[in-house]
Design a protein around this motif. Structure first.
Motif, PDB file in Angstrom:
ATOM      1  N   GLU A  39     -56.045  54.454  -7.991  1.00 24.58           N
ATOM      2  CA  GLU A  39     -55.592  53.702  -9.163  1.00 24.58           C
ATOM      3  C   GLU A  39     -54.309  54.310  -9.735  1.00 24.58           C
ATOM      4  OE1 GLU A  39     -59.610  51.969 -11.241  1.00 24.58           O
ATOM      5  OE2 GLU A  39     -59.319  54.125 -11.294  1.00 24.58           O
ATOM      6  N   LEU A  40     -54.233  55.636  -9.698  1.00 26.50           N
ATOM      7  CA  LEU A  40     -53.018  56.304 -10.190  1.00 26.50           C
ATOM      8  C   LEU A  40     -51.803  55.863  -9.369  1.00 26.50           C
ATOM      9  CD1 LEU A  40     -51.618  58.423 -11.990  1.00 26.50           C
ATOM     10  CD2 LEU A  40     -52.326  60.171 -10.334  1.00 26.50           C
ATOM     11  N   THR A  41     -51.986  55.771  -8.059  1.00 23.97           N
ATOM     12  CA  THR A  41     -50.886  55.343  -7.194  1.00 23.97           C
ATOM     13  C   THR A  41     -50.480  53.900  -7.508  1.00 23.97           C
ATOM     14  OG1 THR A  41     -51.774  56.757  -5.468  1.00 23.97           O
ATOM     15  CG2 THR A  41     -50.166  55.124  -4.768  1.00 23.97           C
ATOM     16  N   LEU A  42     -51.474  53.015  -7.671  1.00 22.54           N
ATOM     17  CA  LEU A  42     -51.161  51.601  -7.945  1.00 22.54           C
ATOM     18  C   LEU A  42     -50.456  51.423  -9.285  1.00 22.54           C
ATOM     19  CD1 LEU A  42     -54.222  49.504  -6.784  1.00 22.54           C
ATOM     20  CD2 LEU A  42     -52.085  49.924  -5.617  1.00 22.54           C
ATOM     21  N   ILE A  43     -50.926  52.138 -10.281  1.00 29.55           N
ATOM     22  CA  ILE A  43     -50.361  51.950 -11.620  1.00 29.55           C
ATOM     23  C   ILE A  43     -48.936  52.530 -11.672  1.00 29.55           C
ATOM     24  CG2 ILE A  43     -51.251  54.027 -12.792  1.00 29.55           C
ATOM     25  CD1 ILE A  43     -52.087  52.187 -15.122  1.00 29.55           C
ATOM     26  N   ALA A  44     -48.719  53.627 -10.930  1.00 28.78           N
ATOM     27  CA  ALA A  44     -47.353  54.196 -10.858  1.00 28.78           C
ATOM     28  C   ALA A  44     -46.420  53.221 -10.132  1.00 28.78           C
ATOM     29  CB  ALA A  44     -47.383  55.547 -10.142  1.00 28.78           C
ATOM     30  N   ASN A  45     -46.931  52.597  -9.064  1.00 26.86           N
ATOM     31  CA  ASN A  45     -46.128  51.586  -8.345  1.00 26.86           C
ATOM     32  C   ASN A  45     -45.764  50.440  -9.271  1.00 26.86           C
ATOM     33  OD1 ASN A  45     -46.226  52.970  -6.007  1.00 26.86           O
ATOM     34  ND2 ASN A  45     -47.787  51.714  -5.023  1.00 26.86           N
ATOM     35  N   VAL A  91     -48.219  47.089 -17.000  1.00 21.65           N
ATOM     36  CA  VAL A  91     -48.564  47.416 -15.607  1.00 21.65           C
ATOM     37  C   VAL A  91     -49.699  46.509 -15.139  1.00 21.65           C
ATOM     38  CG1 VAL A  91     -47.789  49.834 -15.620  1.00 21.65           C
ATOM     39  CG2 VAL A  91     -50.064  49.276 -16.488  1.00 21.65           C
ATOM     40  N   TYR A  92     -49.667  45.274 -15.624  1.00 21.02           N
ATOM     41  CA  TYR A  92     -50.795  44.357 -15.433  1.00 21.02           C
ATOM     42  C   TYR A  92     -51.235  44.266 -13.967  1.00 21.02           C
ATOM     43  CZ  TYR A  92     -53.804  40.318 -16.091  1.00 21.02           C
ATOM     44  OH  TYR A  92     -54.899  39.493 -16.125  1.00 21.02           O
ATOM     45  N   GLU A  93     -50.271  44.157 -13.054  1.00 25.62           N
ATOM     46  CA  GLU A  93     -50.621  44.008 -11.627  1.00 25.62           C
ATOM     47  C   GLU A  93     -51.325  45.245 -11.096  1.00 25.62           C
ATOM     48  OE1 GLU A  93     -50.503  41.292  -9.804  1.00 25.62           O
ATOM     49  OE2 GLU A  93     -49.789  40.292 -11.620  1.00 25.62           O
ATOM     50  N   GLY A  94     -51.052  46.392 -11.675  1.00 22.35           N
ATOM     51  CA  GLY A  94     -51.645  47.645 -11.174  1.00 22.35           C
ATOM     52  C   GLY A  94     -52.672  48.218 -12.118  1.00 22.35           C
ATOM     53  N   LEU A  97     -59.481  49.673 -12.723  1.00 18.21           N
ATOM     54  CA  LEU A  97     -60.751  48.934 -12.757  1.00 18.21           C
ATOM     55  C   LEU A  97     -61.306  48.812 -14.178  1.00 18.21           C
ATOM     56  CD1 LEU A  97     -63.061  47.552 -11.222  1.00 18.21           C
ATOM     57  CD2 LEU A  97     -64.143  49.797 -10.985  1.00 18.21           C
ATOM     58  N   ALA A  98     -61.238  49.889 -14.954  1.00 13.10           N
ATOM     59  CA  ALA A  98     -61.819  49.832 -16.307  1.00 13.10           C
ATOM     60  C   ALA A  98     -61.189  48.702 -17.113  1.00 13.10           C
ATOM     61  CB  ALA A  98     -61.618  51.167 -17.022  1.00 13.10           C
ATOM     62  N   CYS A  99     -59.879  48.488 -16.948  1.00 13.32           N
ATOM     63  CA  CYS A  99     -59.183  47.429 -17.689  1.00 13.32           C
ATOM     64  C   CYS A  99     -59.548  46.060 -17.123  1.00 13.32           C
ATOM     65  CB  CYS A  99     -57.678  47.631 -17.609  1.00 13.32           C
ATOM     66  SG  CYS A  99     -57.169  49.247 -18.192  1.00 13.32           S
ATOM     67  N   ARG A 100     -59.748  45.991 -15.819  1.00 12.77           N
ATOM     68  CA  ARG A 100     -60.126  44.710 -15.198  1.00 12.77           C
ATOM     69  C   ARG A 100     -61.535  44.314 -15.607  1.00 12.77           C
ATOM     70  NH1 ARG A 100     -56.668  43.498 -10.575  1.00 12.77           N
ATOM     71  NH2 ARG A 100     -55.024  45.037 -10.678  1.00 12.77           N
ATOM     72  N   LEU A 101     -62.414  45.291 -15.734  1.00 18.80           N
ATOM     73  CA  LEU A 101     -63.813  44.995 -16.067  1.00 18.80           C
ATOM     74  C   LEU A 101     -64.025  44.670 -17.543  1.00 18.80           C
ATOM     75  CD1 LEU A 101     -65.900  47.736 -14.200  1.00 18.80           C
ATOM     76  CD2 LEU A 101     -65.742  45.307 -13.642  1.00 18.80           C
ATOM     77  N   PHE A 102     -63.247  45.299 -18.427  1.00 17.77           N
ATOM     78  CA  PHE A 102     -63.526  45.189 -19.860  1.00 17.77           C
ATOM     79  C   PHE A 102     -63.656  43.727 -20.293  1.00 17.77           C
ATOM     80  CE2 PHE A 102     -63.040  45.165 -24.346  1.00 17.77           C
ATOM     81  CZ  PHE A 102     -63.677  46.313 -24.739  1.00 17.77           C
ATOM     82  N   PRO A 103     -64.699  43.352 -21.060  1.00 14.57           N
ATOM     83  CA  PRO A 103     -65.626  44.205 -21.823  1.00 14.57           C
ATOM     84  C   PRO A 103     -66.871  44.617 -21.046  1.00 14.57           C
ATOM     85  CG  PRO A 103     -66.029  41.932 -22.353  1.00 14.57           C
ATOM     86  CD  PRO A 103     -64.896  41.925 -21.368  1.00 14.57           C
ATOM     87  N   SER A 144     -64.329  37.924 -10.049  1.00 17.74           N
ATOM     88  CA  SER A 144     -63.469  37.393  -8.999  1.00 17.74           C
ATOM     89  C   SER A 144     -62.056  37.142  -9.553  1.00 17.74           C
ATOM     90  CB  SER A 144     -64.140  36.133  -8.453  1.00 17.74           C
ATOM     91  OG  SER A 144     -63.222  35.254  -7.959  1.00 17.74           O
ATOM     92  N   GLY A 145     -61.973  36.597 -10.759  1.00 15.07           N
ATOM     93  CA  GLY A 145     -60.666  36.337 -11.380  1.00 15.07           C
ATOM     94  C   GLY A 145     -59.901  37.618 -11.662  1.00 15.07           C
ATOM     95  N   GLN A 146     -60.624  38.693 -11.911  1.00 14.72           N
ATOM     96  CA  GLN A 146     -59.974  39.979 -12.196  1.00 14.72           C
ATOM     97  C   GLN A 146     -59.688  40.783 -10.919  1.00 14.72           C
ATOM     98  OE1 GLN A 146     -59.016  41.338 -15.256  1.00 14.72           O
ATOM     99  NE2 GLN A 146     -59.435  39.318 -16.084  1.00 14.72           N
ATOM    100  N   GLU A 147     -60.098  40.234  -9.770  1.00 15.86           N
ATOM    101  CA  GLU A 147     -59.868  40.885  -8.467  1.00 15.86           C
ATOM    102  C   GLU A 147     -60.353  42.332  -8.461  1.00 15.86           C
ATOM    103  OE1 GLU A 147     -55.672  40.138  -7.990  1.00 15.86           O
ATOM    104  OE2 GLU A 147     -56.064  38.172  -7.141  1.00 15.86           O
ATOM    105  N   THR A 148     -61.632  42.505  -8.804  1.00 14.11           N
ATOM    106  CA  THR A 148     -62.176  43.867  -8.935  1.00 14.11           C
ATOM    107  C   THR A 148     -62.678  44.448  -7.610  1.00 14.11           C
ATOM    108  OG1 THR A 148     -64.397  43.026  -9.427  1.00 14.11           O
ATOM    109  CG2 THR A 148     -62.957  43.452 -11.309  1.00 14.11           C
ATOM    110  N   GLU A 149     -62.875  43.600  -6.590  1.00 15.11           N
ATOM    111  CA  GLU A 149     -63.615  44.039  -5.404  1.00 15.11           C
ATOM    112  C   GLU A 149     -63.045  45.317  -4.766  1.00 15.11           C
ATOM    113  OE1 GLU A 149     -64.295  40.871  -2.629  1.00 15.11           O
ATOM    114  OE2 GLU A 149     -65.293  42.226  -1.226  1.00 15.11           O
ATOM    115  N   LEU A 150     -61.739  45.309  -4.493  1.00 14.92           N
ATOM    116  CA  LEU A 150     -61.122  46.479  -3.854  1.00 14.92           C
ATOM    117  C   LEU A 150     -61.215  47.713  -4.750  1.00 14.92           C
ATOM    118  CD1 LEU A 150     -57.734  45.733  -2.077  1.00 14.92           C
ATOM    119  CD2 LEU A 150     -59.729  46.941  -1.200  1.00 14.92           C
ATOM    120  N   PHE A 151     -61.044  47.493  -6.044  1.00 16.19           N
ATOM    121  CA  PHE A 151     -61.090  48.602  -7.001  1.00 16.19           C
ATOM    122  C   PHE A 151     -62.496  49.197  -7.060  1.00 16.19           C
ATOM    123  CE2 PHE A 151     -57.297  46.441  -8.037  1.00 16.19           C
ATOM    124  CZ  PHE A 151     -56.452  47.371  -8.608  1.00 16.19           C
ATOM    125  N   GLU A 152     -63.504  48.333  -6.951  1.00 15.02           N
ATOM    126  CA  GLU A 152     -64.881  48.824  -6.971  1.00 15.02           C
ATOM    127  C   GLU A 152     -65.157  49.652  -5.715  1.00 15.02           C
ATOM    128  OE1 GLU A 152     -67.950  46.259  -8.467  1.00 15.02           O
ATOM    129  OE2 GLU A 152     -66.483  44.828  -9.178  1.00 15.02           O
TER     130      GLU A 152
END
Ligand code: SF4
Ligand code: SF4
Length: 183
Positions: A39-45, A91-94, A97-103, A144-152
């Motif tokens: 996640e650190l790599t993705l968010i930096a990208n 950094v919305y695209e990157g 997971l915690a941000c994608r899952l919330f709440p 599915s809309g938050q595309e969490t699968e890979l992050f999980e």
């Protein structure tokens, strides 16, 4: 030490909730967001800087936690450093997971992922009560809309790896204590 457990509401994948975000960004203030190395790599990208730069500028503890010490304040809580006024997440695209899952939160039981929220009242209602006027959807559709699968998958792999390293270290330590291994 406080051993009181927080109450949680467990969810089924077909539970329907007001999971459409009103985009006020209130959960980007005063929160805690942890990062694994992927996640650190993705968010930096997404920020278009190197991992080291991102870690130094925007994280605590060498890159494992996002800093929430921005200048913007909402309800006496400081903003995530990635939050931009009148825009939202920079950094919305990157986003991790915690941000994608919330709440929602996630836990593993019997080797399966389950979802829940903290408390008994849907968390968004605290600061974004207008969500009840927006579109409701199932937990599955939300994820599915938050595309969490890979992050999980990434977080499960990372935690499994950390557990293996801890197990090996413990076994070695035990062997040293028992005199089976010389240092
Ligand atoms: S609290 Fe809920 S509705 Fe409000 S910004 Fe966060 S996710 Fe969106
Ligand atoms: S990374 Fe983006 S979505 Fe996550 S808390 Fe920060 S501003 Fe909000």
């Amino acid at each position: 030490m406080n051993f009181l457990m927080k109450q949680i509401t467990k969810l089924a994948s077909d539970d329907i909730l007001p999971l459409t975000c009103s985009r006020t960004g209130s959960c980007c203030f005063g929160n805690q967001v942890l990062l694994n190395p992927w996640e650190l790599t993705l968010i930096a990208n997404a920020k278009n800087i190197t991992v080291r730069e991102f870690s130094n500028l925007y994280c605590d503890f060498g890159g494992i936690r996002l800093r929430f010490d921005g200048e913007l304040i909402f309800n006496q809580k400081k903003a995530c450093r990635q939050y931009i006024e009148n825009f939202g997440c920079s950094v919305y695209e990157g986003r991790p997971l915690a941000c994608r899952l919330f709440p929602l939160g996630r836990y593993i039981q019997n080797s399966e992922a389950h979802y829940m929220f903290e408390g008994t009242i849907f968390p968004c209602l605290a600061e974004c009560s207008e969500v009840t006027n927006l579109h409701s959807m199932t937990v599955t559709n939300y994820l599915s809309g938050q595309e969490t699968e890979l992050f999980e998958k990434a977080v499960d792999t990372y935690l499994g790896m950390v557990q293996n390293i801890a197990d090996i270290a413990f076994t070695l330590l035990l062997a040293v204590i028992q005199g089976d291994v010389t240092t």
